[in-house]
Motif scaffolding. Structure first.
Motif, short mmCIF file in Angstrom:
data_model
loop_
_atom_site.label_atom_id
_atom_site.label_comp_id
_atom_site.label_asym_id
_atom_site.label_seq_id
_atom_site.Cartn_x
_atom_site.Cartn_y
_atom_site.Cartn_z
N ILE A 67 0.89 -1.10 -0.04
CA ILE A 67 0.04 -0.02 0.00
C ILE A 67 0.82 1.51 -0.17
N GLU A 68 0.65 2.08 -0.86
CA GLU A 68 1.44 3.30 -0.88
C GLU A 68 0.87 4.24 -0.04
N THR A 69 1.95 4.45 1.22
CA THR A 69 1.55 5.27 2.16
C THR A 69 2.47 6.50 2.49
N TYR A 70 1.73 7.54 2.97
CA TYR A 70 2.51 8.93 3.19
C TYR A 70 2.08 9.37 4.43
N ARG A 71 2.98 9.69 5.11
CA ARG A 71 2.80 10.38 6.67
C ARG A 71 3.01 11.90 6.47
N CYS A 72 2.06 12.46 6.77
CA CYS A 72 1.87 14.03 6.85
C CYS A 72 2.03 14.68 8.35
N SER A 73 2.63 15.80 8.41
CA SER A 73 2.74 16.44 9.81
C SER A 73 1.71 17.17 10.19
N GLY A 74 0.66 17.39 9.14
CA GLY A 74 -0.49 18.27 9.41
C GLY A 74 -1.71 17.89 9.88
N THR A 75 -2.96 18.61 9.64
CA THR A 75 -4.05 17.90 9.98
C THR A 75 -4.78 16.97 8.89
N PRO A 76 -5.78 16.58 9.46
CA PRO A 76 -6.66 15.58 8.44
C PRO A 76 -6.89 16.21 7.11
N VAL A 77 -7.43 17.43 7.19
CA VAL A 77 -7.60 18.25 6.05
C VAL A 77 -6.30 18.87 5.15
N ASP A 78 -5.28 18.82 5.99
CA ASP A 78 -3.97 18.94 5.17
C ASP A 78 -4.00 17.68 4.55
N CYS A 79 -3.80 16.53 5.09
CA CYS A 79 -3.65 15.22 4.35
C CYS A 79 -4.38 15.26 3.09
N VAL A 80 -5.62 15.64 2.81
CA VAL A 80 -6.57 15.75 1.75
C VAL A 80 -5.85 16.51 0.62
N LYS A 81 -5.59 17.78 1.31
CA LYS A 81 -5.42 18.90 0.30
C LYS A 81 -3.91 18.38 -0.35
N LEU A 82 -3.06 17.87 0.36
CA LEU A 82 -1.59 17.58 -0.11
C LEU A 82 -1.74 16.21 -1.06
N ALA A 83 -2.74 15.35 -0.54
CA ALA A 83 -2.92 13.88 -1.26
C ALA A 83 -3.45 14.56 -2.91
N VAL A 84 -4.26 15.45 -2.89
CA VAL A 84 -5.02 15.76 -4.34
C VAL A 84 -3.77 16.59 -4.99
N ASN A 85 -2.88 17.39 -4.36
CA ASN A 85 -2.16 18.26 -5.07
C ASN A 85 -0.73 17.69 -5.35
N SER A 86 -0.38 16.82 -4.31
CA SER A 86 1.14 16.49 -4.40
C SER A 86 1.26 14.83 -4.47
N VAL A 87 0.30 14.16 -4.11
CA VAL A 87 0.35 12.56 -4.29
C VAL A 87 -0.16 12.23 -5.68
N PHE A 88 -1.70 12.71 -5.84
CA PHE A 88 -2.40 12.36 -7.12
C PHE A 88 -2.20 13.41 -8.11
N LYS A 89 -1.61 14.65 -7.64
CA LYS A 89 -0.99 15.63 -8.73
C LYS A 89 -2.00 15.96 -9.58
N GLY A 90 -3.24 16.25 -8.94
CA GLY A 90 -4.51 16.79 -9.72
C GLY A 90 -5.39 15.82 -10.34
N ASN A 91 -4.93 14.61 -10.66
CA ASN A 91 -5.77 13.51 -11.25
C ASN A 91 -6.48 12.96 -9.96
N LYS A 92 -7.37 13.33 -9.54
CA LYS A 92 -8.15 13.47 -8.22
C LYS A 92 -8.62 11.69 -8.12
N PRO A 93 -8.62 11.12 -6.90
CA PRO A 93 -8.93 9.72 -6.83
C PRO A 93 -10.39 9.62 -6.95
N ASP A 94 -10.94 8.52 -7.09
CA ASP A 94 -12.23 8.17 -7.42
C ASP A 94 -13.32 8.34 -6.24
#
Length: 257
Positions: A67-94
């Motif tokens: 499982i591709e896993t990332y640890r974030c120093s921020g809040t739960p909302v930060d996690c979603v924002k970073l996931a969309v912008n930096s992990v999925f790079k704008g290709n939003k998850p389903d």
């Protein structure tokens, strides 16, 4: 031609090593490709907080096999924002799923919940999103009775999508016997809060928040009723907080300016 596997973002507020997120990610593995982005420490009660005064860290780690896993120093909302912008790079998850939270997020708790705020952020990003919570605050919580319901609800959302600007708030009762699923409204209930005042060794007062949950709503169509009767509650929740029914009232006022 083989269809593409859905991309599923898994987040939480209890931290990346919490038993609840482990149960959720393993449930989602049967439905698609799972990517985990979660806080590096517990973030319960953070609501929709975001980090703006300091830099955020996002580290790819080898924690869960396959499982591709990332640890974030921020809040739960930060996690979603970073996931969309930096992990999925704008290709939003389903699909974005948050939890499984250790403790309920029914009724008024939805406003304080980091779990639900992460799901709401997913919905703000136009990603079908669900928050899952269990009525058990312990780290020894048994999530197994929830899993078939988690999978079924997530599968339905993947198949049908969700109405615009809507997120599902799903809560499970404590115990091994869950009767089924009830589509509910949010109960009119709140915390009657108190602060336990104590004194530290330097003779300075400090406070612990305590309180009692008070249900002022005796309808049989609420999330509180469903959980009390051993059903999983599903509340469609919106992030447009406009009190539309109050607009005609305010328009009747005469502003003398």
């Amino acid at each position: 031609m083989k269809s593409r596997q859905p991309n599923i973002l898994v987040v939480n507020d209890d931290g990346i090593t919490a038993p609840g997120i482990k149960a959720l990610m393993h449930a989602m593995k049967d439905l698609g490709r799972v990517v985990v982005v979660a806080p590096d420490s517990p973030q319960s009660g953070m609501g929709h907080a975001i980090t703006i005064g300091k830099p955020l860290r996002l580290d790819k780690i080898e924690l869960y096999e396959g499982i591709e896993t990332y640890r974030c120093s921020g809040t739960p909302v930060d996690c979603v924002k970073l996931a969309v912008n930096s992990v999925f790079k704008g290709n939003k998850p389903d699909l974005c799923v948050s939890g499984i939270n250790h403790g309920l997020n029914n009724s008024i708790n939805v406003l304080y919940s980091g779990t639900m705020s992460a799901a709401v952020e997913g919905a703000i990003e136009s990603i079908p999103s669900i928050g899952f919570s269990l009525d058990d605050y312990t780290m020894q919580a048994d999530f197994e009775p929830c899993i078939k319901f988690v999978k079924e609800i997530a599968a339905q959302v993947l198949e049908h999508g969700l109405p615009t600007a809507t997120v599902l708030n799903v809560n499970f009762p404590h115990g091994s016997h869950i009767k089924g699923i009830k589509i509910c409204r949010q109960a009119n209930a709140k915390w009657a809060e108190e602060f336990d005042e104590r004194v530290d060794p330097h003779d300075r007062p400090y406070y612990w928040l305590t309180g009692v949950f008070q249900n002022n709503d005796h309808g049989e169509d609420t999330d509180v009723w469903a959980l009390d009767h051993h059903y999983a509650s599903v509340v469609p929740t919106q992030f447009d907080m406009t009190a539309h029914h109050a607009i005609p009232v305010l328009n009747s006022w005469k502003f003398n300016v």
